[in-house]
Design a protein around this motif. Structure first.
Motif, PDB file in Angstrom:
ATOM      1  N   VAL A  30      15.904  22.951  74.833  1.00 27.26           N
ATOM      2  CA  VAL A  30      15.791  24.216  75.553  1.00 27.26           C
ATOM      3  C   VAL A  30      15.347  25.275  74.540  1.00 27.26           C
ATOM      4  CG1 VAL A  30      17.464  23.687  77.371  1.00 27.26           C
ATOM      5  CG2 VAL A  30      18.267  24.678  75.235  1.00 27.26           C
ATOM      6  N   PRO A  31      14.667  26.324  75.003  1.00 26.17           N
ATOM      7  CA  PRO A  31      14.157  27.324  74.058  1.00 26.17           C
ATOM      8  C   PRO A  31      15.209  28.251  73.453  1.00 26.17           C
ATOM      9  CG  PRO A  31      13.034  27.503  76.196  1.00 26.17           C
ATOM     10  CD  PRO A  31      14.121  26.498  76.337  1.00 26.17           C
ATOM     11  N   GLN A  32      16.344  28.451  74.143  1.00 31.27           N
ATOM     12  CA  GLN A  32      17.333  29.411  73.659  1.00 31.27           C
ATOM     13  C   GLN A  32      18.735  28.815  73.724  1.00 31.27           C
ATOM     14  OE1 GLN A  32      16.840  32.659  76.353  1.00 31.27           O
ATOM     15  NE2 GLN A  32      14.802  33.205  75.591  1.00 31.27           N
ATOM     16  N   SER A  33      19.600  29.264  72.822  1.00 32.31           N
ATOM     17  CA  SER A  33      20.970  28.753  72.800  1.00 32.31           C
ATOM     18  C   SER A  33      21.733  29.148  74.070  1.00 32.31           C
ATOM     19  CB  SER A  33      21.712  29.215  71.548  1.00 32.31           C
ATOM     20  OG  SER A  33      21.782  30.618  71.506  1.00 32.31           O
ATOM     21  N   ALA A  34      21.384  30.306  74.646  1.00 35.05           N
ATOM     22  CA  ALA A  34      22.045  30.726  75.894  1.00 35.05           C
ATOM     23  C   ALA A  34      21.761  29.723  77.011  1.00 35.05           C
ATOM     24  CB  ALA A  34      21.579  32.118  76.300  1.00 35.05           C
TER      25      ALA A  34
END
Length: 120
Positions: A89-93
């Motif tokens: 996924v592109p972001q940790s969120a």
């Protein structure tokens, strides 16, 4: 004599439908009963695989419904109710959102989140 053989076959069928596997008739016409523990084990494993496949499908459907999750990059496998997430996924969120979403799916026992965060 024919009635006796018919009775044996009916008894064997009745035993088979009650969960006791009738194995065979010996020379004297005695019904030999096989232990059904291995059969129930196979049925249990098959049932678990079906349950795991259904759970995987439910999880994927939930992820597809989420707007903020690149669900095509998330790979889902399930074993004994434990969902294993791989992919990126592109972001940790989003990694956290995916895990929280999966935990909310009915039937999920636990989540193993091995998603990588890789911005593209």
């Amino acid at each position: 004599m024919k009635q006796a053989n018919l009775l044996k076959l009916v008894m064997a069928g009745a035993l088979a439908t009650t969960g006791i596997a009738a194995h065979a008739l010996d020379q004297g016409g005695i019904i030999k009963i096989a232990d059904n523990t291995s059969a129930s084990s196979v049925m249990s494993d098959t049932g678990r695989k079906i349950d795991d496949s259904a759970l995987t499908a439910k999880v994927k459907a939930e992820l597809l419904a989420k707007k903020d999750v690149p669900s095509t990059k998330v790979h889902v496998t399930t074993r004994h109710g434990v969902v294993h997430l791989t992919g990126s996924v592109p972001q940790s969120a989003q990694k956290t959102l995916v895990e929280d979403t999966v935990k909310g799916v009915d039937g999920v026992v636990d989540v193993k989140n091995d998603l990588k965060v890789s911005a593209k």
